[in-house]
Design an enzyme around this catalytic site. Structure first.
Site, PDB file in Angstrom:
ATOM      1  N   ASN A 210      10.521  -1.311  66.408  1.00 51.37           N
ATOM      2  CA  ASN A 210      10.212  -1.099  64.983  1.00 51.37           C
ATOM      3  C   ASN A 210       9.021  -0.152  64.864  1.00 51.37           C
ATOM      4  OD1 ASN A 210       7.680  -2.681  64.946  1.00 51.37           O
ATOM      5  ND2 ASN A 210       9.066  -4.349  65.462  1.00 51.37           N
ATOM      6  N   LYS A 289      22.929   3.073  82.491  1.00 49.85           N
ATOM      7  CA  LYS A 289      22.950   3.761  81.196  1.00 49.85           C
ATOM      8  C   LYS A 289      24.356   3.694  80.579  1.00 49.85           C
ATOM      9  CE  LYS A 289      21.992   8.116  79.018  1.00 49.85           C
ATOM     10  NZ  LYS A 289      22.110   9.549  79.202  1.00 49.85           N
ATOM     11  N   ASP A 306      10.615 -17.463  67.734  1.00 53.58           N
ATOM     12  CA  ASP A 306       9.548 -17.122  66.779  1.00 53.58           C
ATOM     13  C   ASP A 306       8.244 -17.638  67.394  1.00 53.58           C
ATOM     14  OD1 ASP A 306       7.654 -17.089  64.700  1.00 53.58           O
ATOM     15  OD2 ASP A 306       9.250 -17.093  63.204  1.00 53.58           O
ATOM     16  N   ILE A 307       7.495 -16.726  67.957  1.00 53.50           N
ATOM     17  CA  ILE A 307       6.276 -17.103  68.706  1.00 53.50           C
ATOM     18  C   ILE A 307       5.291 -17.823  67.789  1.00 53.50           C
ATOM     19  CG2 ILE A 307       4.391 -16.243  70.157  1.00 53.50           C
ATOM     20  CD1 ILE A 307       6.089 -13.698  70.630  1.00 53.50           C
ATOM     21  N   PHE A 324       0.993 -12.991  60.104  1.00 55.19           N
ATOM     22  CA  PHE A 324       1.168 -11.853  59.204  1.00 55.19           C
ATOM     23  C   PHE A 324       2.555 -11.946  58.580  1.00 55.19           C
ATOM     24  CE2 PHE A 324      -2.089  -8.443  59.492  1.00 55.19           C
ATOM     25  CZ  PHE A 324      -2.999  -9.128  60.256  1.00 55.19           C
TER      26      PHE A 324
HETATM   27  N1  CTP Z   1       6.617 -13.466  64.563  1.00 54.67           N
HETATM   28  C1  CTP Z   1       6.619 -14.021  65.817  1.00 54.67           C
HETATM   29  N2  CTP Z   1       7.754 -14.042  66.558  1.00 54.67           N
HETATM   30  C2  CTP Z   1       8.894 -13.550  66.076  1.00 54.67           C
HETATM   31  C3  CTP Z   1       8.918 -12.985  64.799  1.00 54.67           C
HETATM   32  C4  CTP Z   1       7.760 -12.948  64.064  1.00 54.67           C
HETATM   33  O1  CTP Z   1       5.578 -14.487  66.266  1.00 54.67           O
HETATM   34  N3  CTP Z   1       9.975 -13.598  66.833  1.00 54.67           N
HETATM   35  C5  CTP Z   1       5.386 -13.477  63.780  1.00 54.67           C
HETATM   36  C6  CTP Z   1       4.681 -12.139  63.671  1.00 54.67           C
HETATM   37  O2  CTP Z   1       3.748 -11.905  64.707  1.00 54.67           O
HETATM   38  C7  CTP Z   1       3.984 -12.246  62.322  1.00 54.67           C
HETATM   39  C8  CTP Z   1       4.968 -13.055  61.532  1.00 54.67           C
HETATM   40  O3  CTP Z   1       5.690 -13.850  62.458  1.00 54.67           O
HETATM   41  O4  CTP Z   1       2.763 -12.930  62.406  1.00 54.67           O
HETATM   42  C9  CTP Z   1       5.910 -12.091  60.860  1.00 54.67           C
HETATM   43  O5  CTP Z   1       6.661 -12.680  59.976  1.00 54.67           O
HETATM   44  P1  CTP Z   1       7.718 -11.780  59.090  1.00 54.67           P
HETATM   45  O6  CTP Z   1       7.636 -10.358  59.382  1.00 54.67           O
HETATM   46  O7  CTP Z   1       7.583 -12.157  57.689  1.00 54.67           O
HETATM   47  O8  CTP Z   1       9.032 -12.219  59.676  1.00 54.67           O
HETATM   48  P2  CTP Z   1       9.674 -13.630  59.609  1.00 54.67           P
HETATM   49  O9  CTP Z   1       8.660 -14.711  59.659  1.00 54.67           O
HETATM   50  O10 CTP Z   1      10.667 -13.588  60.709  1.00 54.67           O
HETATM   51  O11 CTP Z   1      10.335 -13.735  58.175  1.00 54.67           O
HETATM   52  P3  CTP Z   1      11.508 -12.888  57.502  1.00 54.67           P
HETATM   53  O12 CTP Z   1      12.507 -13.915  57.219  1.00 54.67           O
HETATM   54  O13 CTP Z   1      10.879 -12.325  56.266  1.00 54.67           O
HETATM   55  O14 CTP Z   1      11.939 -11.867  58.470  1.00 54.67           O
END
Ligand code: CTP
Length: 406
Positions: A210, A289, A306-307, A324
């Site tokens: 991203n 590849k 989701d960490i 965030f």
């Molecule tokens: N984050 C994380 N691990 C992931 C995805 C997101 O730790 N696999 C953490 C990011 O570091 C950040 C926050 O979650 O602190 C970001 O959340 P957001 O961008 O709003 O994404 P989501 O929580 O996945 O929500 P959405 O449904 O809006 O995508």
């Protein structure tokens, strides 16, 4: 809060081949709107003429303890009274010895002896001179006086030798100056920060990622460091240089970031997850590849852990967890929902539609939401935004305990 704008810096330049770099530092300070006064030793002037510094600083250079005129006569006392910090760069072995002995036999050493302001010393000399026990003893003495002495850089020296003795990088000196001016209100606090994007491999050459630049997370690391915290930064692939003094661990994928963060979370009092972690990874990245045969390509994606949510579920009572959220609408509502769902103490909501906030710009405009309140932070630099986030963390820590950092 961030930046050197308006700070009155007294720059002492001494006799080293790297004196020309002090001219560049003068320029960098002036560019940042610091107010610079320069003192040259006699030896410094042999390397770079006073006129160069006068032109760059936009003011007369001070060289002579016994110059005529009422102002010049008391220069050794007045110069430091009218400054916020004294920066000696390059500091030669001779000047370091002079200062360690408390001598006042030229204008610079007299000014240092009379100074009641913070002193930052940036040594630069031949590697043997630097490592000589006499110089090392002198440097220890300067530290005992309360002066801050930076480590010199390492590499090829002007004399042809390779080793320690290069003038420290400007970024290191700038950070040291900023930490002199910053409050020490995070001293001793163990902080873990994540930054940047992650890369999810498709094959050996391609990946999903991203637009995150990592600037917000790196700004958080720099500002926490300046305020005295002990900082570990887990960074995805970004093209930013390591902030001085910060332990930086570079990772690629969300899986690697997760392992790295979970291994360190237990020892961290505050965790700030500024990274834009990829939500999905390719199920089975190709070993070789992928060829462009066929009309299209189907990729099977699997959800990454989701960490942040996992950290929330493991959080101890003493830990502060900051997340965030990148949102385009319903900032308050979405922020509050994620704060609750992921068991966070604070969430920083970015408006991703603003042209001067969010990805890859140096400014940000955020809303800070904790369990009891929310606050809009106006558009400002990411470093200033980071300071607002640390202020909020500081309040949460102070509210939670009598002795916040014990
Ligand atoms: N984050 C994380 N691990 C992931 C995805 C997101 O730790 N696999 C953490 C990011 O570091 C950040 C926050 O979650 O602190 C970001 O959340 P957001 O961008 O709003 O994404 P989501 O929580 O996945 O929500 P959405 O449904 O809006 O995508």
């Amino acid at each position: 809060m961030a930046g050197l704008q308006g700070k009155r810096i007294l720059l002492g330049v001494t006799g080293s081949i790297s004196a020309y770099k002090a001219a560049e530092w003068t320029r960098a300070l002036v560019k940042e709107e610091a107010l610079v006064q320069v003192i040259l030793t006699e030896a410094a002037e042999r390397f770079v003429p006073a006129l160069t510094f006068a032109a760059l600083a936009g003011t007369a250079v001070h060289r002579d303890m016994f110059a005529d005129g009422p102002e010049a006569l008391m220069a050794h006392i007045n110069l430091s009274r009218e400054a916020d910090a004294l920066l000696i760069a390059p500091a030669s072995a001779q000047t370091i010895a002079r200062l360690a002995a408390g001598m006042a036999d030229n204008l610079l050493s007299a000014v240092v002896l009379a100074a009641r302001i913070p002193v930052l010393v940036c040594p630069a000399m031949n590697t043997a001179m630097y490592h000589h026990p006499a110089t090392q003893k002198n440097i220890r003495r300067l530290r005992q006086f309360g002066y801050r002495v930076l480590q010199p850089g390492s590499g090829e020296l002007a004399c042809g030798e390779v080793g320690d003795g290069r003038l420290p990088e400007w970024d290191d000196a700038r950070e040291a100056l900023l930490s002199i001016f910053a409050p020490s209100d995070l001293r001793g606090l163990k902080v873990l920060i994540t930054a940047g994007p992650t890369r999810e491999a498709i094959d050996p050459v391609r990946y999903l990622s991203n637009r995150s630049s990592g600037k917000m997370g790196f700004a958080l690391a720099r500002t926490a460091m300046r305020r005295g915290a002990s900082v570990t930064l887990v960074a995805g692939p970004v093209s930013l240089t390591d902030p001085p003094g910060v332990e930086v661990i570079r990772v690629q994928s969300a899986h690697e970031m997760a392992e790295c963060v979970f291994a360190r979370a237990g020892q961290s009092r505050v965790i700030v997850k500024a990274a834009a972690v990829a939500d999905f990874a390719v199920d089975a990245p190709a070993e070789h590849k992928i060829k462009k045969s066929g009309d299209g390509l189907q990729l099977d994606l699997v959800k990454n852990i989701d960490i942040l949510a996992e950290l929330g579920s493991r959080k101890t009572a003493r830990q502060i967890l900051v997340g965030f959220a990148a949102e385009s609408r319903d900032h308050q509502q979405e922020g509050r929902r994620k704060l609750q769902d992921k068991n966070l103490d604070l969430i920083v909501v970015n408006d991703i539609l603003g042209s001067q906030s969010g990805f890859d710009v140096d400014t940000n405009q955020v809303t800070l939401i904790d369990r009891n309140s929310s606050r809009e932070v106006p558009l400002m630099s990411k470093e200033d935004t980071a300071d607002h986030i640390w202020d909020a963390v500081r309040s949460l820590l102070a509210a939670g305990e009598e002795s916040p950092f014990s």
